[in-house]
Design an enzyme around this catalytic site. Structure first.
Site, PDB file in Angstrom:
ATOM      1  N   ARG A 135      37.930   0.229  14.836  1.00 29.30           N
ATOM      2  CA  ARG A 135      39.052  -0.688  14.580  1.00 29.30           C
ATOM      3  C   ARG A 135      40.331  -0.194  15.254  1.00 29.30           C
ATOM      4  O   ARG A 135      41.103  -0.981  15.800  1.00 29.30           O
ATOM      5  CB  ARG A 135      39.282  -0.844  13.068  1.00 29.30           C
ATOM      6  CG  ARG A 135      38.147  -1.524  12.325  1.00 29.30           C
ATOM      7  CD  ARG A 135      38.457  -1.676  10.843  1.00 29.30           C
ATOM      8  NE  ARG A 135      39.445  -2.724  10.619  1.00 29.30           N
ATOM      9  CZ  ARG A 135      40.618  -2.555  10.020  1.00 29.30           C
ATOM     10  NH1 ARG A 135      40.972  -1.349   9.587  1.00 29.30           N
ATOM     11  NH2 ARG A 135      41.444  -3.561   9.842  1.00 29.30           N
ATOM     12  N   SER A 191      26.711 -21.375 -22.758  1.00 28.38           N
ATOM     13  CA  SER A 191      25.446 -21.084 -22.078  1.00 28.38           C
ATOM     14  C   SER A 191      24.276 -21.140 -23.051  1.00 28.38           C
ATOM     15  O   SER A 191      24.406 -20.767 -24.212  1.00 28.38           O
ATOM     16  CB  SER A 191      25.498 -19.695 -21.434  1.00 28.38           C
ATOM     17  OG  SER A 191      24.251 -19.392 -20.814  1.00 28.38           O
ATOM     18  N   HIS A 219      44.432  -0.514  14.627  1.00 30.28           N
ATOM     19  CA  HIS A 219      44.572  -0.780  13.199  1.00 30.28           C
ATOM     20  C   HIS A 219      44.857   0.473  12.380  1.00 30.28           C
ATOM     21  O   HIS A 219      45.034   0.376  11.171  1.00 30.28           O
ATOM     22  CB  HIS A 219      43.305  -1.468  12.673  1.00 30.28           C
ATOM     23  CG  HIS A 219      43.119  -2.851  13.200  1.00 30.28           C
ATOM     24  ND1 HIS A 219      43.980  -3.888  12.911  1.00 30.28           N
ATOM     25  CD2 HIS A 219      42.176  -3.368  14.033  1.00 30.28           C
ATOM     26  CE1 HIS A 219      43.572  -4.988  13.511  1.00 30.28           C
ATOM     27  NE2 HIS A 219      42.478  -4.697  14.208  1.00 30.28           N
ATOM     28  N   HIS A 267      28.498 -14.799 -15.683  1.00 31.81           N
ATOM     29  CA  HIS A 267      27.203 -14.968 -16.365  1.00 31.81           C
ATOM     30  C   HIS A 267      26.242 -15.733 -15.463  1.00 31.81           C
ATOM     31  O   HIS A 267      25.092 -15.337 -15.267  1.00 31.81           O
ATOM     32  CB  HIS A 267      27.409 -15.713 -17.689  1.00 31.81           C
ATOM     33  CG  HIS A 267      26.144 -16.281 -18.277  1.00 31.81           C
ATOM     34  ND1 HIS A 267      25.542 -17.425 -17.781  1.00 31.81           N
ATOM     35  CD2 HIS A 267      25.366 -15.876 -19.307  1.00 31.81           C
ATOM     36  CE1 HIS A 267      24.455 -17.685 -18.475  1.00 31.81           C
ATOM     37  NE2 HIS A 267      24.324 -16.763 -19.413  1.00 31.81           N
ATOM     38  N   ASN A 268      26.708 -16.850 -14.894  1.00 28.54           N
ATOM     39  CA  ASN A 268      25.834 -17.663 -14.060  1.00 28.54           C
ATOM     40  C   ASN A 268      25.447 -16.936 -12.778  1.00 28.54           C
ATOM     41  O   ASN A 268      24.326 -17.090 -12.285  1.00 28.54           O
ATOM     42  CB  ASN A 268      26.509 -18.996 -13.734  1.00 28.54           C
ATOM     43  CG  ASN A 268      26.494 -19.954 -14.915  1.00 28.54           C
ATOM     44  OD1 ASN A 268      26.363 -19.541 -16.059  1.00 28.54           O
ATOM     45  ND2 ASN A 268      26.648 -21.226 -14.643  1.00 28.54           N
ATOM     46  N   LYS A 303      31.626 -33.914 -16.749  1.00 32.24           N
ATOM     47  CA  LYS A 303      31.521 -33.327 -15.415  1.00 32.24           C
ATOM     48  C   LYS A 303      32.825 -32.627 -15.034  1.00 32.24           C
ATOM     49  O   LYS A 303      33.921 -33.143 -15.274  1.00 32.24           O
ATOM     50  CB  LYS A 303      31.195 -34.421 -14.401  1.00 32.24           C
ATOM     51  CG  LYS A 303      30.939 -33.905 -12.992  1.00 32.24           C
ATOM     52  CD  LYS A 303      30.563 -35.056 -12.067  1.00 32.24           C
ATOM     53  CE  LYS A 303      30.328 -34.533 -10.649  1.00 32.24           C
ATOM     54  NZ  LYS A 303      29.974 -35.650  -9.724  1.00 32.24           N
ATOM     55  N   LYS A 323      32.043 -16.979 -17.866  1.00 23.58           N
ATOM     56  CA  LYS A 323      30.868 -17.851 -17.762  1.00 23.58           C
ATOM     57  C   LYS A 323      30.378 -17.923 -16.322  1.00 23.58           C
ATOM     58  O   LYS A 323      29.165 -17.940 -16.058  1.00 23.58           O
ATOM     59  CB  LYS A 323      31.208 -19.251 -18.277  1.00 23.58           C
ATOM     60  CG  LYS A 323      30.082 -20.296 -18.102  1.00 23.58           C
ATOM     61  CD  LYS A 323      28.777 -19.879 -18.773  1.00 23.58           C
ATOM     62  CE  LYS A 323      27.817 -21.040 -18.978  1.00 23.58           C
ATOM     63  NZ  LYS A 323      27.446 -21.750 -17.758  1.00 23.58           N
ATOM     64  N   GLY A 372      26.323 -32.328 -24.788  1.00 24.87           N
ATOM     65  CA  GLY A 372      27.263 -32.862 -25.769  1.00 24.87           C
ATOM     66  C   GLY A 372      26.566 -33.308 -27.035  1.00 24.87           C
ATOM     67  O   GLY A 372      27.003 -32.992 -28.150  1.00 24.87           O
ATOM     68  N   GLU A 400      22.797 -14.659 -13.669  1.00 25.34           N
ATOM     69  CA  GLU A 400      21.612 -15.506 -13.855  1.00 25.34           C
ATOM     70  C   GLU A 400      20.929 -15.779 -12.512  1.00 25.34           C
ATOM     71  O   GLU A 400      19.695 -15.689 -12.402  1.00 25.34           O
ATOM     72  CB  GLU A 400      22.047 -16.810 -14.518  1.00 25.34           C
ATOM     73  CG  GLU A 400      20.972 -17.848 -14.723  1.00 25.34           C
ATOM     74  CD  GLU A 400      21.562 -19.143 -15.248  1.00 25.34           C
ATOM     75  OE1 GLU A 400      21.259 -20.201 -14.669  1.00 25.34           O
ATOM     76  OE2 GLU A 400      22.340 -19.107 -16.231  1.00 25.34           O
TER      77      GLU A 400
END
Length: 481
Positions: A445, A130, A451, A188-189, A77, A185, A16, A192
């Protein structure tokens, strides 16, 4: 100076504070507020001294200083604190005012807030930011989404403070509706997480199998950063490996238990929910979880046997290792883009995939040279279904895969854990397979659970076989792919 300031920022932790200073540098008049008054006072008397930044010691005072439509950015937060702050602000705001959440909120929370505040005539934006503290201060990547009515009012502020590409294009643009900004985002993380795990696997390979010292490894990463692997994470890895305090390498003193804040886990959970094989990023998250079992690993190292690693000639293996790192990195981005594309379908978002690559080109943690190639791929084919089908990336992986396969194979035979590199290779081989062995799985299956299955060339019709002669003809009513 009532109704004179451009934007307020709530929350004076490092992100911030640095965003406020960045805004001030670019000529925007900012009000700083923190719930703890002493932190506001300390910021104004310290980093913000002799600037045009002003403080506020209550939400009422903060709102009163803002020009309309009021723009308030929350850097607090994630979770309940965001909702509590929104609730405290609402009685103070007017129709058309704007609230921006710049924290790492989970995208469903952002989608909910966008719609709830739309009904109250407040425009809500969930914006990924980021770049860490350095990016926030000098130019982050910014990924805003939510109520599009807010964008014309915040565009100049956000694009002025964002990082810029080499051609001067802001690493910030409107992402889309709802929680799309925070979703992008999150991806993105996740990427990362994948990049960092891949680098750690390359580091262990060099250290344990090539017997390279820190300075030599640092030099290799620095060289890679001048080539196709150029990226922020490669750059800082070179610096970290060479960094000393009191004559000792700091990296060698750090406990090997990795922390995480949850965004990588969210990425994996959403991939499972949407049915996307996000294997590399998933393994990167689990590798952090495994690293946290330090005490058990110490015991296991004395109890469980494996091969005795033999030293390999560094001069013969550094280039293949770089190829392995590059090819696996391509898979990481490929899977991230697959997840964004599926989310866009699920949530009716209109995502600009080339534009996202441009947003990530500067300021953010995963910034790397080949993001330019990703943008070019989507500029050529906006409906590209998978990055691996683009000529550039198909040819890049083809050139690198011989080294990639050798590195993974020797890692396995020498007992080096390479979950991200090996899972990326398995994904690549599975994706390029015209026929996979899952006809057998479907038979299994159908055998134990009726199934049903579909037949080659049989369209959407479902079939059930009475495998034992006693199972009957009743089958499951649905066939889910």
């Amino acid at each position: 100076m009532s109704e004179a300031y451009d934007i307020a920022v709530v929350g004076l932790a490092v992100m911030g504070q640095n965003l406020i200073l960045n805004m001030n540098d670019h000529g925007h008049k900012v009000v700083a507020y923190n719930r703890t008054e002493s932190r506001t006072k300390k910021f104004l008397e310290g980093p913000a001294k002799d600037t045009d930044i002003v403080g506020a010691y209550s939400l009422d005072e903060m709102v009163a200083k803002l020009a309309k439509p009021r723009k308030i950015m929350l850097m607090i937060k994630a979770g309940q604190p965001v909702d509590d702050t929104i609730d405290a602000l609402l009685p103070l705001l007017d129709k058309g005012d704007i609230i921006i959440d710049g924290g790492n909120s989970n995208f469903p929370d952002t989608s909910r807030r966008v719609e709830s505040l739309r009904n109250k005539h407040i425009a809500f934006v969930g914006s990924g930011v980021s770049g860490g503290e350095e990016g926030a201060r000098h130019g982050p990547s910014i990924m805003p989404g939510g109520n599009a009515e807010a964008w014309p009012h915040i565009k100049d502020i956000f694009q002025s403070i964002s990082a810029k590409t080499d051609t001067g294009v802001p690493c910030c643009d409107w992402v889309g509706d709802g929680g799309s900004g925070h979703f992008v985002k999150m991806v993105h993380n996740g990427i990362e997480y994948g990049d960092m795990q891949l680098i750690c696997e390359a580091y262990q390979f060099m250290k344990d199998l090539l017997n390279m010292d820190n300075d030599t490894m640092s030099a290799v990463f620095a060289k890679w950063n001048q080539e196709e692997l150029e990226s922020y994470l490669i750059e800082i890895t070179a610096e970290i490996l060479a960094f000393k305090e009191n004559g000792s390498y700091v990296v060698d003193t750090i406990l090997d238990k990795a922390g995480q804040k949850g965004t990588g886990k969210w990425t994996g959970i959403n991939a499972l929910s949407l049915g996307i094989p996000l294997t590399l990023i998933g393994e990167a998250v689990f590798a952090r979880c495994l690293s946290a079992l330090k005490e058990e690993r110490v015991l296991a190292s004395k109890k469980l046997n494996g091969p005795t690693a033999s030293a390999l000639p560094a001069e013969a293996w550094v280039a293949p290792l770089g190829d392995a790192l590059y090819a696996a990195k391509i898979v990481s981005y490929t899977q991230g883009y697959m997840l964004m594309a599926e989310a866009a379908k699920e949530y009716n978002w209109n995502l600009n995939y080339g534009g996202i690559a441009q947003m990530w080109r500067g300021g953010c943690i995963i910034r790397s040279a080949f993001l330019d190639n990703i943008k070019e791929a989507f500029d050529k084919h906006s409906d590209l279904s998978n990055l691996l089908l683009d000529d550039f990336f198909a040819e890049a992986v083809d050139r690198a895969q011989d080294g990639w396969r050798k590195v993974v194979a020797v890692g396995v035979t020498q007992g080096i854990a390479m979950p991200a590199m090996s899972s990326a290779l398995s994904f690549y081989d599975g994706y390029r397979s015209e026929v996979m062995p899952h006809n057998l799985l479907q038979a299994q299956r159908d055998y134990f659970g009726a199934h049903t299955y579909r037949r080659m060339g049989g369209g959407d019709e479902s079939f059930h076989t009475n495998w034992t002669g006693t199972g009957g003809d009743v089958s499951s009513s649905t066939y889910n792919v």
